[in-house]
Design an enzyme around this catalytic site. Structure first.
Site, PDB file in Angstrom:
ATOM      1  N   ARG A   3     -17.930  17.200  -4.909  1.00  0.00           N
ATOM      2  CA  ARG A   3     -16.972  16.265  -5.507  1.00  0.00           C
ATOM      3  C   ARG A   3     -16.047  15.657  -4.462  1.00  0.00           C
ATOM      4  O   ARG A   3     -15.756  14.454  -4.493  1.00  0.00           O
ATOM      5  CB  ARG A   3     -16.172  16.973  -6.605  1.00  0.00           C
ATOM      6  CG  ARG A   3     -15.123  16.120  -7.309  1.00  0.00           C
ATOM      7  CD  ARG A   3     -15.588  14.718  -7.662  1.00  0.00           C
ATOM      8  NE  ARG A   3     -16.875  14.666  -8.340  1.00  0.00           N
ATOM      9  CZ  ARG A   3     -17.659  13.603  -8.392  1.00  0.00           C
ATOM     10  NH1 ARG A   3     -17.309  12.471  -7.769  1.00  0.00           N
ATOM     11  NH2 ARG A   3     -18.810  13.648  -9.029  1.00  0.00           N
ATOM     12  N   LYS A  58      -0.445  -1.500   1.346  1.00  0.00           N
ATOM     13  CA  LYS A  58      -0.539  -1.014  -0.035  1.00  0.00           C
ATOM     14  C   LYS A  58      -1.768  -0.115  -0.165  1.00  0.00           C
ATOM     15  O   LYS A  58      -2.737  -0.417  -0.855  1.00  0.00           O
ATOM     16  CB  LYS A  58      -0.589  -2.190  -1.004  1.00  0.00           C
ATOM     17  CG  LYS A  58       0.697  -3.014  -0.992  1.00  0.00           C
ATOM     18  CD  LYS A  58       0.595  -4.230  -1.895  1.00  0.00           C
ATOM     19  CE  LYS A  58       1.884  -5.056  -1.831  1.00  0.00           C
ATOM     20  NZ  LYS A  58       1.802  -6.287  -2.656  1.00  0.00           N
ATOM     21  N   LYS A 100      10.818  -9.282   6.291  1.00  0.00           N
ATOM     22  CA  LYS A 100      10.596  -9.724   4.924  1.00  0.00           C
ATOM     23  C   LYS A 100      11.890 -10.274   4.329  1.00  0.00           C
ATOM     24  O   LYS A 100      12.926 -10.325   5.006  1.00  0.00           O
ATOM     25  CB  LYS A 100      10.029  -8.575   4.093  1.00  0.00           C
ATOM     26  CG  LYS A 100       8.642  -8.129   4.608  1.00  0.00           C
ATOM     27  CD  LYS A 100       8.056  -7.025   3.782  1.00  0.00           C
ATOM     28  CE  LYS A 100       7.575  -7.507   2.433  1.00  0.00           C
ATOM     29  NZ  LYS A 100       6.424  -8.434   2.528  1.00  0.00           N
ATOM     30  N   GLU A 154       8.322 -13.413   7.094  1.00  0.00           N
ATOM     31  CA  GLU A 154       7.878 -13.887   5.782  1.00  0.00           C
ATOM     32  C   GLU A 154       8.849 -14.935   5.254  1.00  0.00           C
ATOM     33  O   GLU A 154      10.067 -14.736   5.287  1.00  0.00           O
ATOM     34  CB  GLU A 154       7.822 -12.715   4.805  1.00  0.00           C
ATOM     35  CG  GLU A 154       7.493 -13.083   3.378  1.00  0.00           C
ATOM     36  CD  GLU A 154       7.702 -11.919   2.433  1.00  0.00           C
ATOM     37  OE1 GLU A 154       6.723 -11.221   2.141  1.00  0.00           O
ATOM     38  OE2 GLU A 154       8.851 -11.693   1.994  1.00  0.00           O
ATOM     39  N   ASP A 181       4.531 -16.698   1.680  1.00  0.00           N
ATOM     40  CA  ASP A 181       4.432 -15.823   0.515  1.00  0.00           C
ATOM     41  C   ASP A 181       4.453 -16.620  -0.782  1.00  0.00           C
ATOM     42  O   ASP A 181       5.423 -17.315  -1.084  1.00  0.00           O
ATOM     43  CB  ASP A 181       5.586 -14.814   0.528  1.00  0.00           C
ATOM     44  CG  ASP A 181       5.477 -13.793  -0.585  1.00  0.00           C
ATOM     45  OD1 ASP A 181       4.376 -13.247  -0.774  1.00  0.00           O
ATOM     46  OD2 ASP A 181       6.486 -13.550  -1.272  1.00  0.00           O
TER      47      ASP A 181
END
Length: 279
Positions: free
Chosen positions: A99, A134, A166, A196, A217
């Protein structure tokens, strides 16, 4: 190219430990201790393979003498029914490792398969498909390897290998130019700087401080085209935000250099793979 065992093996061993728990595999204990078994790992759906080293390391962690022959390599496109690996090992060990091996192989092959679909969708445009941070906690290196096996390119691996300014950094620093200027002042000569922006009127301020990359973005297609014309090659342009297989081709055709897609790692369905008795 494979990842070093030094990176992959701790992940595999952690997953095995989670599965074996405090008492080990109490079902496999029904099998005679010295029994051996020949089995094969096969794809049950079409896809792109990644994570075969996880199979090897999982099986050999429980049976160092296991004999494993690979019929495919990471990055290969396979069809349903294709054999990926043939294994002869202690039966208890192989069933206990099954597994963990399949979970990691299926997960990583799913990432590679989805990445290949995005890469094929933009073929001929010159745009590259990149991943993001992510990722599944603990699996970043493996998932980014899977992206590369699917034909994508890797964005930064963590907070320490590139400066990515960002919107919240910009807010705290008091504007795009201030943020990029501060980054430029502190960055070493090998450190890339990306900023960004989420509006076209921020682009000139960003370019004035000479960042390496500007992330656009959630720009509309029209604004992406305007940004490409305005930047005129002064920085790498990266489109990001809500990219799907249905929209990625049109985004690529605006002329951006890179398209980053969080879905490659946070939403890729696992490729169905299985382990059965050798035929």
């Amino acid at each position: 190219m494979s990842l070093p065992d030094l990176i992959v093996e701790p992940v595999v061993r952690m997953a095995l430990g989670e599965d074996l728990g405090r008492a080990g595999d109490v079902t496999a204990a029904l099998i005679p201790a010295e029994a051996r078994w020949s089995a094969q790992v096969a794809a049950r759906k079409n896809g792109v393979v990644a994570g075969l080293d996880c199979v090897r390391l999982a099986v050999r962690a429980l049976d160092p003498s296991a004999e494993i022959t690979f019929e495919a390599a990471d990055g290969d496109a396979v069809e349903a029914g294709d054999v990926l690996a043939r294994i002869n090992a202690n039966a208890r060990a192989l069933l206990s490792a099954e597994r963990t091996a399949l979970n990691l192989l299926g997960r990583l092959s799913g990432v590679a398969t989805l990445t290949r679909a995005y890469v094929e969708a933009v073929a001929g445009t010159g745009a590259r498909i990149a991943d993001t941070r992510k990722t599944t906690p603990g699996l970043r290196a493996l998932e980014k390897h899977a992206v590369a096996m699917g034909g994508g390119v890797n964005h930064r691996y963590g907070l320490d290998d590139a400066i990515l300014i960002k919107d919240n950094h910009i807010a705290v620093c008091g504007g795009v130019r201030h943020a990029v200027a501060r980054a430029r002042a502190q960055a070493g000569h090998l450190m890339k700087i990306e900023v960004e922006i989420d509006r076209l009127d921020q682009l000139e301020d960003a370019l004035a401080e000479e960042p390496d990359v500007v992330m656009l973005d959630n720009f509309s297609l029209a604004d992406l085209r305007r940004a490409v014309d305005q930047a005129a090659g002064r920085a790498v342009l990266e489109a990001s935000g809500g990219v799907t297989l249905q929209t990625v081709r049109a985004i690529a055709e605006t002329g951006v250099d890179v398209i980053s897609v969080g879905a490659l790692t946070h939403s890729a369905p696992a490729l169905d793979v299985g382990l059965d008795a050798a035929s």
